[in-house]
Write a protein that holds these residues in place. Structure first.
Motif, mmCIF file in Angstrom:
data_model
loop_
_atom_site.group_PDB
_atom_site.id
_atom_site.type_symbol
_atom_site.label_atom_id
_atom_site.label_comp_id
_atom_site.label_asym_id
_atom_site.label_seq_id
_atom_site.Cartn_x
_atom_site.Cartn_y
_atom_site.Cartn_z
ATOM 1 N N CYS A 236 47.519 46.419 40.787
ATOM 2 C CA CYS A 236 47.795 44.951 41.723
ATOM 3 C C CYS A 236 48.100 46.104 43.066
ATOM 4 O O CYS A 236 49.049 46.857 42.886
ATOM 5 C CB CYS A 236 48.721 43.842 41.626
ATOM 6 N N ARG A 237 47.109 45.506 43.836
ATOM 7 C CA ARG A 237 47.302 45.905 45.471
ATOM 8 C C ARG A 237 49.223 46.110 45.950
ATOM 9 O O ARG A 237 49.648 46.807 46.213
ATOM 10 C CB ARG A 237 46.400 45.483 46.261
ATOM 11 N N LYS A 238 49.227 44.431 46.276
ATOM 12 C CA LYS A 238 50.224 44.230 46.475
ATOM 13 C C LYS A 238 51.514 43.374 45.206
ATOM 14 O O LYS A 238 51.009 43.493 44.430
ATOM 15 C CB LYS A 238 50.508 42.693 46.954
ATOM 16 N N ARG A 239 52.949 44.268 45.713
ATOM 17 C CA ARG A 239 54.166 44.406 44.617
ATOM 18 C C ARG A 239 53.646 42.662 44.808
ATOM 19 O O ARG A 239 54.711 42.475 43.140
ATOM 20 C CB ARG A 239 55.362 44.463 45.927
ATOM 21 N N ASN A 240 54.092 41.847 46.014
ATOM 22 C CA ASN A 240 53.833 40.259 44.575
ATOM 23 C C ASN A 240 53.295 39.726 43.910
ATOM 24 O O ASN A 240 53.636 39.307 43.202
ATOM 25 C CB ASN A 240 54.414 39.388 46.384
ATOM 26 N N ASN A 306 42.119 44.040 41.453
ATOM 27 C CA ASN A 306 41.440 44.901 43.807
ATOM 28 C C ASN A 306 41.347 46.267 42.930
ATOM 29 O O ASN A 306 41.392 46.728 41.737
ATOM 30 C CB ASN A 306 43.329 44.524 44.200
ATOM 31 N N MET A 307 40.000 45.734 44.181
ATOM 32 C CA MET A 307 39.124 47.269 44.306
ATOM 33 C C MET A 307 40.162 48.373 44.456
ATOM 34 O O MET A 307 41.106 47.957 45.683
ATOM 35 C CB MET A 307 37.464 46.682 44.825
ATOM 36 N N PRO A 308 40.273 49.539 43.794
ATOM 37 C CA PRO A 308 40.638 50.850 44.142
ATOM 38 C C PRO A 308 40.564 51.118 45.468
ATOM 39 O O PRO A 308 38.801 50.460 46.049
ATOM 40 C CB PRO A 308 40.533 51.565 43.426
ATOM 41 N N LEU A 332 37.004 45.849 36.305
ATOM 42 C CA LEU A 332 37.563 45.760 37.751
ATOM 43 C C LEU A 332 37.589 44.506 38.545
ATOM 44 O O LEU A 332 35.575 43.991 38.308
ATOM 45 C CB LEU A 332 36.321 46.887 38.166
ATOM 46 N N PHE A 333 38.595 44.127 38.855
ATOM 47 C CA PHE A 333 38.259 42.650 40.184
ATOM 48 C C PHE A 333 37.825 43.247 41.629
ATOM 49 O O PHE A 333 38.556 43.578 41.901
ATOM 50 C CB PHE A 333 38.756 41.469 40.094
ATOM 51 N N TYR A 334 37.035 42.315 41.929
ATOM 52 C CA TYR A 334 36.001 43.047 43.185
ATOM 53 C C TYR A 334 35.557 41.883 44.351
ATOM 54 O O TYR A 334 35.303 41.420 43.455
ATOM 55 C CB TYR A 334 35.147 43.931 43.153
ATOM 56 N N SER A 335 36.355 41.671 45.468
ATOM 57 C CA SER A 335 35.769 41.041 46.219
ATOM 58 C C SER A 335 35.648 41.757 47.507
ATOM 59 O O SER A 335 36.217 42.336 47.758
ATOM 60 C CB SER A 335 36.730 39.586 45.979
ATOM 61 N N LEU A 336 35.495 40.633 48.860
ATOM 62 C CA LEU A 336 35.221 40.596 49.708
ATOM 63 C C LEU A 336 36.286 40.576 50.568
ATOM 64 O O LEU A 336 36.601 41.828 51.534
ATOM 65 C CB LEU A 336 34.433 39.741 50.038
ATOM 66 N N GLY A 337 37.494 40.077 50.394
ATOM 67 C CA GLY A 337 38.881 39.909 50.706
ATOM 68 C C GLY A 337 38.819 41.697 50.042
ATOM 69 O O GLY A 337 40.211 41.770 51.052
ATOM 70 N N ASP A 338 39.404 41.712 49.447
ATOM 71 C CA ASP A 338 39.757 43.664 48.882
ATOM 72 C C ASP A 338 38.776 44.591 49.467
ATOM 73 O O ASP A 338 40.037 45.325 50.444
ATOM 74 C CB ASP A 338 38.760 43.662 47.439
ATOM 75 N N ARG A 343 38.701 48.521 54.386
ATOM 76 C CA ARG A 343 38.419 49.199 55.459
ATOM 77 C C ARG A 343 39.347 48.918 56.683
ATOM 78 O O ARG A 343 39.274 50.155 57.336
ATOM 79 C CB ARG A 343 37.263 48.138 55.594
ATOM 80 N N ARG A 344 40.192 48.605 56.395
ATOM 81 C CA ARG A 344 40.941 48.141 57.773
ATOM 82 C C ARG A 344 41.916 49.363 57.560
ATOM 83 O O ARG A 344 42.532 50.177 58.488
ATOM 84 C CB ARG A 344 42.125 46.871 58.005
ATOM 85 N N PHE A 345 42.656 49.433 56.356
ATOM 86 C CA PHE A 345 43.649 50.422 55.494
ATOM 87 C C PHE A 345 42.902 51.780 55.924
ATOM 88 O O PHE A 345 43.400 52.657 56.447
ATOM 89 C CB PHE A 345 43.543 50.722 54.571
ATOM 90 N N ALA A 346 41.562 52.033 56.133
ATOM 91 C CA ALA A 346 40.790 53.615 56.175
ATOM 92 C C ALA A 346 40.433 53.982 57.610
ATOM 93 O O ALA A 346 40.647 55.016 58.116
ATOM 94 C CB ALA A 346 38.832 53.416 55.543
#
Length: 613
Positions: A236-240, A306-308, A332-338, A343-346
């Protein structure tokens, strides 16, 4: 290599080397530097562990995590190889004892973190005989790598301080730009670069697109229930999210699971990792902080919640499944939200252009209608011409067509610009654009100008990404992300090979709206998809062998897979050895394990077979 083969069998229990291992070992024994790229589970460790046994002195192995050092040292000692680590959690007395054994020539391998190098440079290394230096997870030294670590920067002094000592850098994932940077940062002396096949045919690949959270959880529950008793990781990307998913699995569905992330107290993290390694719990929900330090060979599946952010990250993480070569699954689960978040991180990173491009390649992998394994292999520069049959796309193939002429138009345009254009300019040339920059560069005079004006911009973009995924072209990140034609692409260009492309899907056609085929819903086979039909393990015997292995592991307070891997147990359950001589031919049975465990396992096998008479 006769002596090296004897060592391989005696200490590691294998009769033959895997591809490239013998060449890498020979290079190191002859004191040459090497850069080794092998997938996780591909046999990297033997490439430096065997020369360490063969050569006089002690091999220094730089490793990023204490847990990884502990795993490798335990495995070596279990095989009868003198090895130890120096790390910050050891007492001064323990560290002193290890140093003395190194100075006295009693140690064959010494593991140390990059942070620990400075303190031992003069105190220990200058006074002991060093046979070789191995840099594990070498991509960490490169700022282009997917897991850059500043503490690795000090490794650049090693070649200067220990001239004449062979240095071998090893990693599971590094693209061209990262490979070049590793060689530069480590000051490697005319290194030979060994690139093994990145293919992991035992891993099935699947992507699920556009699912809401409740649908993802439902898919995960179904997936795990088909694999009861198997070890797996949910990234998972988020700790929560790690805590939330673990809680849902435990509380709502009764599936034993535990969370792991960097924000947990150290004791909690250590217990979670220890429980997972020792098979006290099968499912761990974790951030990517979990995994690099895990050498557990019997992880049977990996799920990405989440998508890497890049294919390098993804490939490294799925590589933690099936390290023993036994069939394993990845989803792998992929969504637009990922995509929006990544993209913001990049864009906020210090390397926006490259990180954005790598993210887009990851997105294309998720959205592709081509064989996923071919896309992965071609990303790492390995030509793959056949579909794998072990991914969701191959199991549910889309409509395809002969796109050779279409591809030839694009490749010809790239060559006529002397490979100086990126994707947007290439499409503008093909579609006959009147854009000012194109006209100023005289690209409107090219023979291929306007050769593809029958297709809209979006269609050309789709097909060019397919060309990238099929390995006909590649992106030169160091030169403005221009497109280069590969040797595979030149075969298509000159009519020596065919280019099979996939028709574009209608926008509403997504994996989420498709029904899964009956074949995809089946429980995966217990053996590798390439295994012969007569090599199916005896399941009842396999269960008994697992039970015995667990009992021994609990008695000896070590992970079960260190006693024998799942692959070794499968070999026993297929061959059913009832003598020590026959048992010595089992995969992974060296002299130490034959002497220590041979009688116990042979007795069990005899007992199970006798009960059937």
């Amino acid at each position: 290599m006769e002596e090296q083969l004897r060592i391989l069998k005696k200490f590691f229990g294998y009769d033959t080397f895997r591809p490239l291992q013998a060449d890498i070992i020979k290079r190191t024994i002859e004191k040459g530097d090497s850069l080794v790229l092998m997938p996780t589970g591909g046999g990297k460790s033997v490439c430096f562990q065997l020369p360490a046994i063969y050569l006089p002195g002690t091999a220094v192995v730089v490793s990023p995590l204490i847990a990884l050092m502990k795993d490798q040292v335990e495995g070596l000692v279990a095989n009868g190889i003198p090895a130890a680590s120096l790390n910050s959690v050891m007492s001064e007395e323990e560290r002193w004892q290890v140093r003395q054994r190194c100075l006295q020539g009693q140690m064959k391998l010494l593991y140390i973190s990059p942070e620990g190098l400075t303190g031992e440079m003069e105190r220990l290394f200058a006074r002991m005989e060093i046979s070789l230096i191995a840099i594990d997870e070498a991509h960490c030294i490169s700022q282009w790598g997917h897991d850059f670590r500043p503490e690795y920067a000090q490794l650049s002094v090693l070649k200067e301080r220990f001239a004449g000592v062979p240095l071998i850098a090893l990693t599971a994932t590094a693209d061209k730009i990262t490979r070049h940077d590793i060689v530069k940062q480590l000051n490697l002396d005319n290194p030979e670069i060994f690139i093994s096949s990145f293919d992991r045919p035992n891993l099935s690949l699947a992507v699920r697109r556009g699912l809401e959270q409740k649908d993802k959880i439902a898919e995960i529950i179904r997936f795990i229930r088909h694999r009861q008793g198997q070890s797996g990781i949910i990234y998972c990307r988020k700790r929560n999210d790690t805590e939330k998913v673990a809680d849902i699995l435990m509380r709502k569905y009764g599936i034993p699971a535990i969370a792991y992330h960097a924000g947990l107290p150290p004791a909690t993290r250590e217990k979670a990792q220890d429980d997972f390694i020792n098979d006290r719990i099968d499912v761990v929900c974790a951030t990517i902080a979990f995994g690099m330090g895990i050498d557990k060979s019997n992880i049977r599946w990996v799920i990405h919640y989440n998508m890497p952010g890049s294919i390098e990250n993804y490939y490294q993480e799925i590589g933690r499944a099936g390290r023993d070569g036994v069939a394993s699954d990845t989803v792998l689960f992929y969504s637009l939200g990922d995509l929006v978040l990544l993209r913001r991180f990049a864009e906020e990173s210090g390397q926006m252009d490259i990180n954005t491009e790598k993210l887009y390649r990851m997105q294309r992998y998720c959205e592709t209608d081509l064989c996923r394994r071919r896309v992965l292999l071609n990303y790492f520069g390995e030509e793959a011409t056949d579909d794998c049959g072990n991914c969701d796309v191959c199991r549910n193939p889309p409509r395809r067509f002969d796109g050779s002429i279409l591809v030839q138009k694009a490749l010809s345009a790239i060559m006529r610009t002397e490979e100086r254009v990126g994707m947007r300019m290439l499409i503008d040339i093909l579609r006959g654009s009147g854009r000012m920059e194109l006209l100023q560069l005289d690209y409107h005079l090219l023979k291929t100008y306007g050769a593809g004006r029958d297709l809209p911009y979006e269609a050309w973009r789709e097909y060019i990404y397919q060309m990238l995924q099929l390995g006909f072209i590649e992106v030169d990140y160091l030169n403005g992300q221009t497109l280069k034609v590969t040797p595979s692409g030149k075969k298509v260009l000159f009519g020596e090979a065919q280019a099979i492309l996939t028709f574009q899907k209608e926008p509403e056609e997504t994996v989420a709206t498709k029904k899964r085929s009956a074949k995809e819903r089946k429980t995966p086979p217990a053996t590798s998809p390439t295994a012969p039909e007569n090599s199916v393990p005896d399941e009842a015997l396999m269960t008994a062998l697992r039970r015995l292995r667990l009992q021994l592991a609990q008695q000896e307070k070590m992970p079960a897979y260190i006693i024998f891997s799942d692959a070794s147990l499968q070999d026993m359950a297929i061959k059913k050895p009832v003598t020590l001589d026959a048992f010595s031919d089992i995969r992974g049975v060296g002299d130490m394990k034959l002497e220590k465990y041979g009688n116990t396992f042979v007795t069990l096998i005899r007992s199970v077979l006798d009960e059937r008479k």
